[in-house]
Design a protein around this motif. Structure first.
Motif, PDB file in Angstrom:
ATOM      1  N   ALA A 193       0.814  -1.212   0.000  1.00  9.90           N
ATOM      2  CA  ALA A 193       0.000   0.000   0.000  1.00  9.90           C
ATOM      3  C   ALA A 193       0.850   1.265   0.000  1.00  9.90           C
ATOM      4  N   GLN A 194       2.131   1.142   0.301  1.00 14.94           N
ATOM      5  CA  GLN A 194       3.023   2.302   0.326  1.00 14.94           C
ATOM      6  C   GLN A 194       3.524   2.678  -1.064  1.00 14.94           C
ATOM      7  N   ILE A 195       3.311   1.814  -2.043  1.00 13.08           N
ATOM      8  CA  ILE A 195       3.778   2.087  -3.402  1.00 13.08           C
ATOM      9  C   ILE A 195       2.873   3.138  -4.049  1.00 13.08           C
ATOM     10  N   ASP A 196       3.464   4.147  -4.662  1.00 13.29           N
ATOM     11  CA  ASP A 196       2.695   5.195  -5.323  1.00 13.29           C
ATOM     12  C   ASP A 196       1.968   4.639  -6.541  1.00 13.29           C
ATOM     13  N   LEU A 208      -2.839  -6.121 -15.204  1.00 10.83           N
ATOM     14  CA  LEU A 208      -1.547  -6.457 -14.602  1.00 10.83           C
ATOM     15  C   LEU A 208      -0.405  -5.962 -15.488  1.00 10.83           C
ATOM     16  N   TYR A 209      -0.540  -6.134 -16.789  1.00  7.82           N
ATOM     17  CA  TYR A 209       0.500  -5.702 -17.727  1.00  7.82           C
ATOM     18  C   TYR A 209       0.730  -4.195 -17.627  1.00  7.82           C
ATOM     19  N   ARG A 210      -0.363  -3.422 -17.671  1.00  7.35           N
ATOM     20  CA  ARG A 210      -0.220  -1.958 -17.636  1.00  7.35           C
ATOM     21  C   ARG A 210       0.389  -1.487 -16.320  1.00  7.35           C
ATOM     22  N   ILE A 211      -0.099  -2.031 -15.224  1.00  9.12           N
ATOM     23  CA  ILE A 211       0.371  -1.566 -13.916  1.00  9.12           C
ATOM     24  C   ILE A 211       1.832  -1.931 -13.696  1.00  9.12           C
ATOM     25  N   LEU A 212       2.208  -3.152 -13.999  1.00  6.89           N
ATOM     26  CA  LEU A 212       3.580  -3.590 -13.736  1.00  6.89           C
ATOM     27  C   LEU A 212       4.583  -2.913 -14.657  1.00  6.89           C
ATOM     28  N   LEU A 213       4.109  -2.355 -15.771  1.00 13.33           N
ATOM     29  CA  LEU A 213       4.998  -1.570 -16.627  1.00 13.33           C
ATOM     30  C   LEU A 213       5.136  -0.129 -16.135  1.00 13.33           C
ATOM     31  N   ASP A 214       4.097   0.366 -15.456  1.00 16.30           N
ATOM     32  CA  ASP A 214       4.061   1.796 -15.130  1.00 16.30           C
ATOM     33  C   ASP A 214       4.539   2.143 -13.726  1.00 16.30           C
ATOM     34  N   ILE A 215       4.434   1.220 -12.775  1.00 12.45           N
ATOM     35  CA  ILE A 215       4.813   1.591 -11.411  1.00 12.45           C
ATOM     36  C   ILE A 215       6.314   1.825 -11.322  1.00 12.45           C
ATOM     37  N   ASP A 216       6.713   2.542 -10.288  1.00  9.80           N
ATOM     38  CA  ASP A 216       8.127   2.864 -10.066  1.00  9.80           C
ATOM     39  C   ASP A 216       8.847   1.617  -9.556  1.00  9.80           C
ATOM     40  N   ALA A 217       9.666   1.015 -10.420  1.00 14.03           N
ATOM     41  CA  ALA A 217      10.334  -0.240 -10.062  1.00 14.03           C
ATOM     42  C   ALA A 217      11.324  -0.044  -8.920  1.00 14.03           C
ATOM     43  N   ALA A 218      12.021   1.094  -8.903  1.00 15.33           N
ATOM     44  CA  ALA A 218      12.980   1.354  -7.830  1.00 15.33           C
ATOM     45  C   ALA A 218      12.274   1.484  -6.484  1.00 15.33           C
ATOM     46  N   GLU A 219      11.102   2.122  -6.480  1.00 16.96           N
ATOM     47  CA  GLU A 219      10.337   2.263  -5.244  1.00 16.96           C
ATOM     48  C   GLU A 219       9.855   0.899  -4.750  1.00 16.96           C
ATOM     49  N   LEU A 220       9.389   0.065  -5.680  1.00 12.35           N
ATOM     50  CA  LEU A 220       8.951  -1.279  -5.304  1.00 12.35           C
ATOM     51  C   LEU A 220      10.115  -2.073  -4.725  1.00 12.35           C
ATOM     52  N   ASP A 221      11.270  -2.006  -5.369  1.00 11.86           N
ATOM     53  CA  ASP A 221      12.458  -2.696  -4.858  1.00 11.86           C
ATOM     54  C   ASP A 221      12.787  -2.239  -3.439  1.00 11.86           C
ATOM     55  N   LEU A 222      12.736  -0.933  -3.218  1.00  9.67           N
ATOM     56  CA  LEU A 222      13.078  -0.381  -1.904  1.00  9.67           C
ATOM     57  C   LEU A 222      12.133  -0.896  -0.827  1.00  9.67           C
ATOM     58  N   HIS A 223      10.834  -0.860  -1.088  1.00  7.12           N
ATOM     59  CA  HIS A 223       9.856  -1.278  -0.082  1.00  7.12           C
ATOM     60  C   HIS A 223       9.891  -2.791   0.150  1.00  7.12           C
ATOM     61  N   GLN A 245      11.095 -12.252 -22.935  1.00 10.42           N
ATOM     62  CA  GLN A 245      11.527 -11.092 -23.692  1.00 10.42           C
ATOM     63  C   GLN A 245      10.628  -9.898 -23.397  1.00 10.42           C
ATOM     64  N   ALA A 246      11.244  -8.797 -23.035  1.00  3.24           N
ATOM     65  CA  ALA A 246      10.515  -7.554 -22.744  1.00  3.24           C
ATOM     66  C   ALA A 246      11.375  -6.377 -23.174  1.00  3.24           C
ATOM     67  N   TYR A 247      10.735  -5.338 -23.669  1.00  3.06           N
ATOM     68  CA  TYR A 247      11.489  -4.264 -24.287  1.00  3.06           C
ATOM     69  C   TYR A 247      11.252  -2.888 -23.675  1.00  3.06           C
ATOM     70  N   THR A 248      10.112  -2.682 -23.036  1.00  4.05           N
ATOM     71  CA  THR A 248       9.769  -1.321 -22.610  1.00  4.05           C
ATOM     72  C   THR A 248       9.345  -1.291 -21.149  1.00  4.05           C
ATOM     73  N   GLY A 249       9.346  -0.075 -20.592  1.00  2.63           N
ATOM     74  CA  GLY A 249       8.804   0.141 -19.261  1.00  2.63           C
ATOM     75  C   GLY A 249       9.615  -0.506 -18.151  1.00  2.63           C
ATOM     76  N   ASN A 250       9.004  -0.515 -16.970  1.00  4.23           N
ATOM     77  CA  ASN A 250       9.647  -1.068 -15.781  1.00  4.23           C
ATOM     78  C   ASN A 250       9.316  -2.537 -15.563  1.00  4.23           C
ATOM     79  N   GLY A 251       8.559  -3.130 -16.496  1.00  5.22           N
ATOM     80  CA  GLY A 251       8.092  -4.496 -16.329  1.00  5.22           C
ATOM     81  C   GLY A 251       9.151  -5.524 -15.984  1.00  5.22           C
ATOM     82  N   PRO A 252      10.273  -5.601 -16.724  1.00  3.21           N
ATOM     83  CA  PRO A 252      11.275  -6.629 -16.422  1.00  3.21           C
ATOM     84  C   PRO A 252      11.828  -6.533 -15.003  1.00  3.21           C
ATOM     85  N   GLN A 253      12.102  -5.302 -14.534  1.00  3.16           N
ATOM     86  CA  GLN A 253      12.625  -5.148 -13.177  1.00  3.16           C
ATOM     87  C   GLN A 253      11.560  -5.480 -12.142  1.00  3.16           C
ATOM     88  N   VAL A 254      10.319  -5.067 -12.385  1.00  2.00           N
ATOM     89  CA  VAL A 254       9.236  -5.376 -11.450  1.00  2.00           C
ATOM     90  C   VAL A 254       9.026  -6.883 -11.356  1.00  2.00           C
TER      91      VAL A 254
END
Length: 393
Positions: free
Chosen positions: A30-33, A100-115, A344-353
């Motif tokens: 819930a802390q993820i923006d 799920l595809y849209r959200i996992l590509l758009d959220i801040d992957a670094a913030e998710l990693d941190l939390h 295989q993934a090419y765009t967004g934050n999806g691979p890191q998420v």
């Protein structure tokens, strides 16, 4: 809605009389923006991320499989995940593959990693002075953009493989520049931090000892030629002066592995000028056939800032080989269980998420003492309610 079975199950897991939806984990998510415009939002972000975590535990390898698994989740589990209730259909709704595809590509992957890393560290048992932490990078071979392939740099506990944190390596640099970014959020006082030869640098050694109040265990190779020359001279004297202080022998895969460890005081070695170096170790690995015939022999030279009264030859051998095991505990598992390098993934934050969700799944499984990762994931895939014990403990 009747939730008697769920109440009983959560009571068994937590010993509580009044369970709350996804205690702990949901609060962290819930802390993820939320990157979405609030207008028209149908599924709460924490519920989407919780479903993504549960379906990853069930073996989902990509967004489509996540959506397929989510559609089959029991109503009790969707309620626990905080999913949206639809009065007209009188049921909790799971997010679709496209959501799920849209959200996992758009959220801040670094913030998710941190939390996620902060939450896993808070739920890791033992004092930090007992921790051995391996830091290592992994290239996601199936994920790239116009700047090149994606590299992630993570820290993991030796003992049971809990991932304590992860950062993305910026394009145009490498993991040796990201030690501070990875370790800054972590309280590692008294821990032993292990790394490969690329991190055998003066600034890294000072940072670990002075800033993190921890100790290092680093490998010496050809990237530090003067250091290697001094270490080889010292190791030659050790190997010819007497037997090793410790020997470990294992059998498996049709061969015998024998590790012999010699240790000496690093402060007495001329030319060994790595800051805070306290002990120098030489580990020889002999591989023999089952009849005792020698097959191969190789050497590893390591240096540590930890004093001999806290790290003897037995510990030096254990933690050096423990660092080598990070490949199997994290990288290989993500590839074999979730086919990470084949995704295989090419765009967004999806691979890191997705990598973060896999780290979370691995850590949730391993902290319970389970070592059969593939079998556990397959078991949860057959019955998603089995994920509850992992999430609620």
């Amino acid at each position: 809605m009747q939730r008697f079975g769920l109440v009983v199950l959560v009571e068994l897991v937590e010993g509580e009389q009044h369970p709350e939806p996804m205690p702990g984990l949901l609060a962290m998510l819930a802390q993820i923006d939320d990157p979405r415009d609030p207008r028209g939002v149908r599924h709460p972000l924490p519920a989407i991320l919780a479903v993504a975590a549960i379906t990853t535990l069930a073996g989902a390898r990509n967004h489509r499989e996540m959506g397929d698994h989510a559609a089959d989740l029991p109503q009790d589990l969707l309620w626990l995940a905080g999913a949206r209730y639809c009065p007209s259909r009188r049921r909790y709704l799971a997010p679709s593959s496209s959501t799920l595809y849209r959200i996992l590509l758009d959220i801040d992957a670094a913030e998710l990693d941190l939390h996620v890393g902060t939450w896993l560290r808070a739920h890791t048992t033992g004092d930090t002075s007992t921790w051995a932490v391996a830091i290592d990078g992994k290239v996601l071979r199936g994920s790239w953009n116009q700047d090149g392939k994606l590299t992630l740099f993570s820290a993991m506990l030796h003992e049971h493989g809990t991932v304590l944190g992860q950062v993305r390596v910026p394009t145009g640099t490498n993991e040796i520049t990201q030690v501070d970014a990875l370790l800054d959020p972590m309280d590692l006082q008294g821990a032993l931090i292990t790394a490969d030869a690329a991190h055998t640098r003066d600034d890294t050694a000072r940072y670990i000892v002075e800033a993190k109040k921890a100790d290092y265990l680093l490998t010496i190779k050809g990237n530090r030629p003067n250091l290697l020359k001094a270490a080889i001279a010292a190791c030659t004297r050790m190997l010819t002066s007497g037997p090793p202080q410790h020997v470990t022998t294992t059998r498996g895969h049709g061969r015998i592995n024998r590790w012999s460890t010699w240790v000496t005081d690093a402060t007495s070695v001329n030319g060994l000028d790595l800051p805070f170096a306290n002990q120098l170790g030489c580990i020889r690995r002999d591989v023999l056939a089952l009849d005792g015939q020698p097959l191969t022999k190789e050497f590893a030279i390591v240096v540590t800032s930890r004093a001999a009264d806290r790290l003897d030859a037995v510990g030096l051998d254990r933690y050096t080989r423990g660092h080598w095991g990070v490949e199997n505990l994290e990288h290989r598992c993500r590839d074999t269980v979730w086919d990470e390098d084949a995704r295989q993934a090419y765009t967004g934050n999806g691979p890191q998420v997705m990598a973060t969700l896999r780290n979370l799944a691995l850590s949730l499984i391993r902290r319970t003492g389970v070592t059969e990762i593939t079998r556990t994931v397959q078991s949860i895939g057959r019955d998603p309610m089995r994920a509850l014990r992992l999430i609620a403990t």
